[in-house]
Design a protein around this motif. Structure first.
Motif, PDB file in Angstrom:
ATOM      1  N   UNK A 142       0.815  -1.219   0.000  1.00 30.52           N
ATOM      2  CA  UNK A 142       0.000   0.000   0.000  1.00 30.52           C
ATOM      3  C   UNK A 142       0.843   1.261   0.000  1.00 30.52           C
ATOM      4  N   UNK A 143       1.974   1.247   0.725  1.00 25.78           N
ATOM      5  CA  UNK A 143       2.762   2.465   0.906  1.00 25.78           C
ATOM      6  C   UNK A 143       4.001   2.508   0.018  1.00 25.78           C
ATOM      7  N   UNK A 144       3.955   1.817  -1.118  1.00 28.12           N
ATOM      8  CA  UNK A 144       5.122   1.770  -2.003  1.00 28.12           C
ATOM      9  C   UNK A 144       4.924   2.642  -3.232  1.00 28.12           C
ATOM     10  N   UNK A 145       6.030   3.256  -3.673  1.00 25.38           N
ATOM     11  CA  UNK A 145       6.078   3.890  -4.992  1.00 25.38           C
ATOM     12  C   UNK A 145       7.192   3.207  -5.768  1.00 25.38           C
ATOM     13  N   UNK A 146       7.005   3.063  -7.080  1.00 19.01           N
ATOM     14  CA  UNK A 146       7.925   2.246  -7.855  1.00 19.01           C
ATOM     15  C   UNK A 146       8.413   2.957  -9.112  1.00 19.01           C
ATOM     16  N   UNK A 147       9.655   2.634  -9.455  1.00 21.28           N
ATOM     17  CA  UNK A 147      10.239   3.026 -10.730  1.00 21.28           C
ATOM     18  C   UNK A 147      10.592   1.742 -11.463  1.00 21.28           C
ATOM     19  N   UNK A 148      10.272   1.694 -12.751  1.00 17.58           N
ATOM     20  CA  UNK A 148      10.514   0.478 -13.523  1.00 17.58           C
ATOM     21  C   UNK A 148      11.319   0.811 -14.767  1.00 17.58           C
ATOM     22  N   UNK A 149      12.517   0.221 -14.860  1.00 16.85           N
ATOM     23  CA  UNK A 149      13.432   0.472 -15.970  1.00 16.85           C
ATOM     24  C   UNK A 149      13.378  -0.663 -16.993  1.00 16.85           C
ATOM     25  N   UNK A 150      13.440  -0.298 -18.266  1.00 16.30           N
ATOM     26  CA  UNK A 150      13.693  -1.289 -19.315  1.00 16.30           C
ATOM     27  C   UNK A 150      14.407  -0.593 -20.457  1.00 16.30           C
ATOM     28  N   UNK A 151      15.232  -1.360 -21.164  1.00 16.49           N
ATOM     29  CA  UNK A 151      16.002  -0.797 -22.269  1.00 16.49           C
ATOM     30  C   UNK A 151      15.191  -0.751 -23.554  1.00 16.49           C
ATOM     31  N   UNK A 152      14.082  -1.501 -23.612  1.00 16.46           N
ATOM     32  CA  UNK A 152      13.285  -1.624 -24.832  1.00 16.46           C
ATOM     33  C   UNK A 152      11.938  -0.927 -24.699  1.00 16.46           C
TER      34      UNK A 152
END
Length: 290
Positions: A142-152
């Motif tokens: 509930x208390x998470x924020x996320x960053x998601x990396x991809x090269x494509x």
């Protein structure tokens, strides 16, 4: 494949094509049922089981025969039906993203357990794929924020689509990045860095099943000569972007846990441990930044 006419019932189709798929699939009946669901207009599996004596219309059977031919030729069922369940959530998938697998669920479950009582958790997922890891963590923490990396580009597009369909798009920032390249000059730190990186040994790529090596993205599978290239690079680069006592978490290949533990130890990580998957294989490696 010969068209047997529009008099085949759902039961007939399940019996015949489950047998035909035995050499191609570990779950032939499930595959047939999923293709039937698609052919009948995206009905649910309960409908299939409650209507075994129902005959397909000519149009429905033509659709099914096209889909089953794709499957018999090796195309993964998830790409055909454009869907795969993961952590109790539905994910849209298409060629260009790795298909989510149950092997990855223990990694997500362990991170949920580690972070469930913490506030304002900032998580980086390296390798978006379908968004399975990122979106599941966003959904269940509930208390998470996320960053998601991809090269494509395709994984980022698919990840955004899945974030919207699972109502967590406001918690995730999808960024095109080659490992940490997008934040090299930024002053940013994360509580958790997680990755299910490419880990198949280069020589082993040719031995993979047709439905994997001929359809799933090569750059999401091959991890260098020994399969450990990405573990080395991510572990080395992670120090700059992890908070004190931050967590580095990996999915690993069936025989790689010991090597990945050693890589993490050599890069200053402590309290390193592994977790097994449902088959009893060490599938998760967790370490903490000193």
């Amino acid at each position: 494949m010969k068209n047997r006419g529009a008099d085949m019932t759902i039961r007939d189709i399940i019996i015949k094509y489950s047998e035909d798929l035995t050499q191609m699939s570990d779950t032939p009946r499930l595959d047939v049922e999923l293709l039937l669901q698609k052919s009948l207009g995206d009905v649910d599996r309960i409908y299939i089981h409650m209507n075994l004596n129902k005959e397909l219309t000519k149009e429905q059977e033509e659709i099914f025969l096209k889909l089953i031919n794709d499957r018999l030729n090796g195309r993964p069922v998830a790409y055909i039906v454009e869907n795969r369940e993961f952590m109790g959530l539905d994910f849209y998938v298409k060629e260009g993203v790795l298909i989510p697998r149950p092997d990855t669920e223990p990694l997500v479950e362990e991170l949920i357990e580690l972070c469930k009582d913490k506030n304002n958790i900032n998580i980086l997922d390296i390798g978006t794929g379908s968004g399975a890891i990122t979106i599941s963590l966003a959904k269940y923490l509930e208390n998470a924020s996320l960053t998601s990396f991809d090269i494509s580009d395709i994984p980022l597009e698919v990840g955004k689509k899945n974030a919207i369909s699972n109502n967590v798009e406001h918690k995730i920032n999808f960024v095109k990045s080659d490992l940490f390249s997008a934040i090299e000059d930024e002053d940013v730190e994360f509580d958790v860095i997680v990755s299910n990186p490419p880990y198949i040994r280069r020589e082993d790529m040719k031995t993979l099943h047709t439905q994997v090596k001929d359809y799933e993205p090569y750059n999401a599978l091959e991890g260098g000569v020994d399969g450990l290239d990405f573990y080395r690079d991510i572990t080395k680069g992670s120090h700059e972007f992890l908070k004190q006592n931050g967590i580095l978490a990996y999915e690993v290949g069936h025989d790689q846990a010991e090597d990945v533990c050693e890589i993490m130890k050599n890069n200053g990580y402590t309290k390193i441990y592994t977790k097994k998957d449902i088959q009893g294989i060490d599938r998760v490696v967790i370490g903490f930044k000193l």
